[in-house]
Write an enzyme that holds these catalytic residues in place. Structure first.
Site, PDB file in Angstrom:
ATOM      1  N   HIS A  75       0.846  -1.204   0.000  1.00 35.55           N
ATOM      2  CA  HIS A  75       0.000   0.000   0.000  1.00 35.55           C
ATOM      3  C   HIS A  75       0.873   1.242   0.000  1.00 35.55           C
ATOM      4  CE1 HIS A  75       0.891  -1.191   4.133  1.00 35.55           C
ATOM      5  NE2 HIS A  75       0.932   0.101   4.417  1.00 35.55           N
TER       6      HIS A  75
ATOM      7  N   HIS B 223       0.768   5.104   1.496  1.00 34.44           N
ATOM      8  CA  HIS B 223       0.114   6.125   2.312  1.00 34.44           C
ATOM      9  C   HIS B 223       0.006   7.382   1.455  1.00 34.44           C
ATOM     10  CE1 HIS B 223       0.620   4.025   6.212  1.00 34.44           C
ATOM     11  NE2 HIS B 223       1.653   3.477   5.591  1.00 34.44           N
TER      12      HIS B 223
HETATM   13  P1  5GP Z   1       2.210   0.402   7.396  1.00 26.49           P
HETATM   14  O1  5GP Z   1       2.506   0.531   8.881  1.00 26.49           O
HETATM   15  O2  5GP Z   1       2.238  -1.039   6.985  1.00 26.49           O
HETATM   16  O3  5GP Z   1       3.027   1.297   6.517  1.00 26.49           O
HETATM   17  O4  5GP Z   1       0.725   0.926   7.209  1.00 26.49           O
HETATM   18  C1  5GP Z   1      -0.399   0.200   7.601  1.00 26.49           C
HETATM   19  C2  5GP Z   1      -1.505   1.194   7.811  1.00 26.49           C
HETATM   20  O5  5GP Z   1      -2.729   0.497   7.850  1.00 26.49           O
HETATM   21  C3  5GP Z   1      -1.384   1.966   9.138  1.00 26.49           C
HETATM   22  O6  5GP Z   1      -1.309   3.359   8.872  1.00 26.49           O
HETATM   23  C4  5GP Z   1      -2.628   1.566   9.888  1.00 26.49           C
HETATM   24  O7  5GP Z   1      -3.179   2.650  10.602  1.00 26.49           O
HETATM   25  C5  5GP Z   1      -3.564   1.108   8.786  1.00 26.49           C
HETATM   26  N1  5GP Z   1      -4.522   0.107   9.212  1.00 26.49           N
HETATM   27  C6  5GP Z   1      -4.272  -0.997   9.972  1.00 26.49           C
HETATM   28  N2  5GP Z   1      -5.407  -1.707  10.152  1.00 26.49           N
HETATM   29  C7  5GP Z   1      -6.391  -1.041   9.486  1.00 26.49           C
HETATM   30  C8  5GP Z   1      -7.799  -1.294   9.310  1.00 26.49           C
HETATM   31  O8  5GP Z   1      -8.374  -2.268   9.798  1.00 26.49           O
HETATM   32  N3  5GP Z   1      -8.484  -0.390   8.562  1.00 26.49           N
HETATM   33  C9  5GP Z   1      -7.895   0.709   8.007  1.00 26.49           C
HETATM   34  N4  5GP Z   1      -8.672   1.529   7.306  1.00 26.49           N
HETATM   35  N5  5GP Z   1      -6.577   0.976   8.151  1.00 26.49           N
HETATM   36  C10 5GP Z   1      -5.837   0.108   8.899  1.00 26.49           C
END
Ligand code: 5GP
Ligand code: ZN
Length: 141
Positions: free
Chosen positions: A103, A105
């Protein structure tokens, strides 16, 4: 068919098993609001297939996720008028990745948010506020 992983939270969102504030969807990508927003309007552009990192995802699919991130950035600019937008994509725990499903951001910036750290903490957002911002962004899609 997209590769999928039954234990992955984003695969569950893609499958509609967990709700999200969905901004956009096409054959290969989906975009929705982050529930732990670091800034107002924080959204995620996500591959529909379960590709954990940049090392796994086919280049053409990565391009499609980037195009969806661009679409969300345009809506943020129109709806929220941020002073800048960061696209950020983490790979591996050392890069702060917590959900191993690729993903981007899409992160609106404000003049007041200082030097936002790349590995920000995850604090649960106010759902009513996320919904209100979501509705503004959706109207700008
Ligand atoms: P990462 O830490 O892998 O770069 O980003 C993962 C993102 O997914 C985080 O910003 C976290 O807040 C978001 N996230 C985790 N679980 C969920 C969820 O159940 N729903 C949504 N909408 N976002 C989520
Ligand atoms: Zn997944």
């Amino acid at each position: 068919m997209h590769p999928t992983d039954g234990t992955c939270i984003f695969c569950k969102i893609v499958a509609g098993q967990i709700p999200c504030f969905k901004l956009y969807e096409d054959a290969d990508t989906i975009a929705f609001m982050d529930i732990n927003p670091v800034n107002e309007g924080h959204a995620l552009a996500v591959a529909k297939g379960h590709h954990p990192t940049v090392h796994d995802i086919p280049a053409d699919v990565l391009g499609k996720v980037a195009a969806t991130a661009q679409r969300i950035a345009r809506a943020q600019q129109k709806a929220l008028g941020p002073s800048g937008i960061n696209l950020l994509q983490a790979n591996g725990p050392g890069a702060g990745q917590t959900v191993f499903h690729l993903h981007f951001h899409v992160l609106p910036r404000t003049a007041q948010d200082g030097e936002l750290k790349v590995n920000w903490g995850h604090n649960p957002g106010d759902m009513a506020r996320i919904k209100a911002t979501y509705e503004k962004m959706l109207a700008a899609m």
